[in-house]
Design an enzyme around this catalytic site. Structure first.
Site, short mmCIF file in Angstrom:
data_model
loop_
_atom_site.label_atom_id
_atom_site.label_comp_id
_atom_site.label_asym_id
_atom_site.label_seq_id
_atom_site.Cartn_x
_atom_site.Cartn_y
_atom_site.Cartn_z
N HIS A 136 26.83 5.80 -84.27
CA HIS A 136 26.46 4.73 -85.09
C HIS A 136 27.71 3.93 -85.87
O HIS A 136 26.69 2.44 -87.20
CB HIS A 136 25.57 5.38 -86.42
CG HIS A 136 25.85 5.29 -87.42
ND1 HIS A 136 26.62 6.96 -87.40
CD2 HIS A 136 26.46 4.92 -88.89
CE1 HIS A 136 27.10 7.24 -88.79
NE2 HIS A 136 26.96 6.26 -88.94
C1 UD1 Z 1 24.58 2.61 -93.08
C2 UD1 Z 1 25.83 2.30 -93.72
C3 UD1 Z 1 27.16 3.51 -93.34
C4 UD1 Z 1 26.32 4.92 -93.21
C5 UD1 Z 1 25.15 4.32 -91.80
C6 UD1 Z 1 23.97 6.08 -92.07
C7 UD1 Z 1 26.49 0.54 -94.99
C8 UD1 Z 1 26.85 -0.92 -95.33
N1 UD1 Z 1 26.23 1.29 -93.55
O1 UD1 Z 1 24.80 2.18 -91.89
O2 UD1 Z 1 27.97 3.57 -93.99
O3 UD1 Z 1 27.41 5.45 -92.58
O4 UD1 Z 1 23.81 3.64 -92.61
O5 UD1 Z 1 23.67 5.98 -90.93
O6 UD1 Z 1 25.45 0.66 -96.04
N2 UD1 Z 1 17.68 0.87 -88.54
C9 UD1 Z 1 16.49 0.68 -88.05
N3 UD1 Z 1 16.13 2.01 -89.05
C10 UD1 Z 1 16.43 2.78 -90.02
C11 UD1 Z 1 17.70 1.93 -89.94
C12 UD1 Z 1 18.19 1.23 -89.86
O7 UD1 Z 1 15.58 -0.24 -87.35
O8 UD1 Z 1 15.17 3.42 -90.70
C13 UD1 Z 1 18.17 -0.25 -87.76
C14 UD1 Z 1 18.55 -1.94 -89.22
O9 UD1 Z 1 17.47 -2.71 -89.29
C15 UD1 Z 1 19.82 -2.37 -89.00
C16 UD1 Z 1 20.53 -1.35 -88.43
O10 UD1 Z 1 19.90 -0.72 -87.86
O11 UD1 Z 1 19.58 -3.28 -87.62
C17 UD1 Z 1 21.76 -1.09 -88.98
O12 UD1 Z 1 21.21 -0.93 -90.46
P1 UD1 Z 1 21.95 -0.02 -91.65
O13 UD1 Z 1 21.38 -0.31 -93.25
O14 UD1 Z 1 22.73 -2.08 -91.82
O15 UD1 Z 1 24.05 0.13 -91.29
P2 UD1 Z 1 24.28 1.57 -89.96
O16 UD1 Z 1 24.77 1.04 -89.81
O17 UD1 Z 1 22.64 2.43 -91.08
N1 UDP Z 2 21.08 13.78 -89.01
C1 UDP Z 2 20.49 13.99 -89.43
N2 UDP Z 2 19.40 13.69 -87.54
C2 UDP Z 2 19.95 12.92 -86.63
C3 UDP Z 2 21.81 12.38 -87.03
C4 UDP Z 2 22.19 13.22 -88.68
O1 UDP Z 2 20.16 14.76 -89.32
O2 UDP Z 2 19.62 12.44 -86.06
C5 UDP Z 2 22.66 13.97 -90.54
C6 UDP Z 2 23.72 14.52 -89.90
O3 UDP Z 2 23.31 16.15 -89.82
C7 UDP Z 2 23.70 14.53 -91.30
C8 UDP Z 2 24.14 13.56 -91.41
O4 UDP Z 2 22.41 13.35 -90.98
O5 UDP Z 2 23.65 15.82 -92.14
C9 UDP Z 2 25.58 12.23 -91.16
O6 UDP Z 2 24.47 10.43 -91.43
P1 UDP Z 2 24.68 9.83 -90.81
O7 UDP Z 2 25.38 10.24 -90.19
O8 UDP Z 2 24.08 9.38 -90.54
O9 UDP Z 2 25.63 9.11 -92.09
P2 UDP Z 2 27.40 9.24 -92.01
O10 UDP Z 2 26.90 10.12 -92.73
O11 UDP Z 2 28.78 8.20 -90.84
O12 UDP Z 2 27.84 7.71 -93.07
#
Ligand code: UD1
Ligand code: UDP
Length: 361
Positions: A208
């Site tokens: 992601h």
């Molecule tokens: C964010 C964090 C990243 C973290 C990740 C964990 C920032 C800059 N990035 O990235 O560090 O590793 O979360 O998962 O804060 N979306 C959905 N449904 C959801 C959540 C997101 O559709 O429940 C979509 C949003 O609409 C957007 C995209 O996913 O289009 C990205 O979401 P965003 O929260 O901006 O960044 P992440 O890639 O999730």
């Molecule tokens: N995780 C989860 N379900 C999923 C994918 C990840 O519960 O489908 C958990 C994972 O085990 C870990 C956390 O989400 O505890 C990591 O979050 P993510 O990878 O979204 O973000 P990051 O750690 O890279 O910021």
């Protein structure tokens, strides 16, 4: 009344907050939870509140799906309003997302002490939004709770000895979570049956990070490697919504069916039973180790350097050949997973004790 306001917004923060919420409850310290709304799908957010005993958010700001600037700006504005109403003794923020930086900025401008959990991590890659968020959050935090010794070293190098903030080695709250839920998870997940994995060797993988999803070349290389590996292993890819959208828009074809994001109990079950892990996730890199699995990290650098140094995790970048070669090599590695780079699993209790003593909570 003294109280803590906790700011969360993204999936890994709900998971981290579960450990601290439990420790705050044990000490009877009131906690007001603010959810920025950054993650909002049931399987990216609410499921963790239900499964992990995290208090219901007192506020859900509903801010998501915006550019970095717009998202962070709107969050600062709305968090400020909440803090003016709640007037907490201290604010706790986690990790490195836009919700983290917004919470820290809003609080520090109101002169409310900020505690940063997971402080001091650095990838030294300023192109990552997370690196910017970390550096800025650390600089304006009063308590910097570091998960690793490397994090302490990073802060010392940046001159934190000259600042009034307190830099403390706490250990990693994610290790607390893995130990706690690892012992509870048994029998709570049907993931193996649900995904038809019984007796089948499988790779658990997630993807992601912006640097991978927003670079067509990198994304195509990782997908190619997973497609090739799918001839030998089942591929379990709980697909982040960001990646699902991009794979669809780029019309990339997967030779396996990704699954929707899963809850923490399913993750524990998948971690326990997989052959190994391939991920660009910060959290999952360490969880692989906590559950005794090797991990190929699809990034060029990591802020969790310990497991790379110890050769449990391997940086393979977004190079399909490197990824495939390492996948073959790790089959023949048999080593005990007995190093302890992330503390003793009592990080949350340590953090809460320090906050309690410092602020008379
Ligand atoms: C964010 C964090 C990243 C973290 C990740 C964990 C920032 C800059 N990035 O990235 O560090 O590793 O979360 O998962 O804060 N979306 C959905 N449904 C959801 C959540 C997101 O559709 O429940 C979509 C949003 O609409 C957007 C995209 O996913 O289009 C990205 O979401 P965003 O929260 O901006 O960044 P992440 O890639 O999730
Ligand atoms: N995780 C989860 N379900 C999923 C994918 C990840 O519960 O489908 C958990 C994972 O085990 C870990 C956390 O989400 O505890 C990591 O979050 P993510 O990878 O979204 O973000 P990051 O750690 O890279 O910021």
């Amino acid at each position: 009344m003294s109280k803590i306001v906790t700011i969360v917004g993204a999936r890994p923060q709900f998971i981290k907050a579960s450990a601290l919420s439990r420790a705050l409850q044990e000490e009877e310290i009131p906690e007001v939870l603010v959810h920025t709304g950054q993650h909002f799908d049931d399987n990216m957010a609410d499921i963790f509140f239900r499964q992990m005993g995290i208090p219901e958010p007192a506020y859900n700001l509903g801010i998501n799906s915006l550019s970095h600037g717009a998202m962070t700006g709107r969050m600062i504005e709305e968090i400020e309003k909440v803090l003016q109403i709640e007037r907490p003794t201290a604010v706790v923020v986690y990790g490195d997302t836009n919700s983290t930086l917004a919470g820290a900025l809003a609080a520090s401008k109101l002169h409310i002490p900020v505690a940063h959990v997971e402080a001091g991590l650095r990838s030294f890659n300023m192109k990552m939004p997370e690196e910017i968020n970390r550096i800025l959050t650390d600089r304006i935090s009063d308590y910097l709770f570091c998960p690793t010794e490397t994090a302490i070293t990073n802060l010392v190098r940046e001159g934190f000895e000259n600042f009034p903030s307190k830099v403390i080695f706490s250990g990693d709250v994610m290790y607390d979570v893995a130990l706690y839920y690892g012992s509870l998870a048994s029998g709570k997940s049907q993931a193996l049956e649900q995904f038809g994995l019984n007796q089948h060797p499988f790779i658990l993988t997630t993807l992601h990070r912006q640097e991978n999803t927003d670079d067509p070349q990198r994304l195509a290389e990782i997908v190619e490697a997973l497609n090739i590996l799918s001839a030998e292993y089942r591929i379990v890819l709980p697909l982040h919504p960001r990646t699902r959208k991009i794979i669809a828009s780029q019309k990339l074809s997967l030779r396996f069916e990704p699954v929707d994001p899963v809850g923490y109990f399913d993750m524990v079950e998948l971690l326990r039973n997989c052959s190994f892990v391939i991920t660009d996730s910060g959290g999952l890199q360490k969880e692989a180790y906590f559950f005794g699995k090797y991990c190929l990290v699809t990034r060029d650098e990591t802020e969790w350097t310990e497991l790379v140094d110890l050769e449990y995790n391997f940086l393979v970048g977004a190079d399909s050949q490197k990824l495939l070669a390492k996948s073959r090599e790790i089959k023949y590695l048999f080593r005990p997973f007995d190093a302890k780079p992330y503390g003793n699993g009592d990080a949350a209790n340590k953090i809460v004790r320090i906050l309690k003593d410092s602020y008379n909570l």
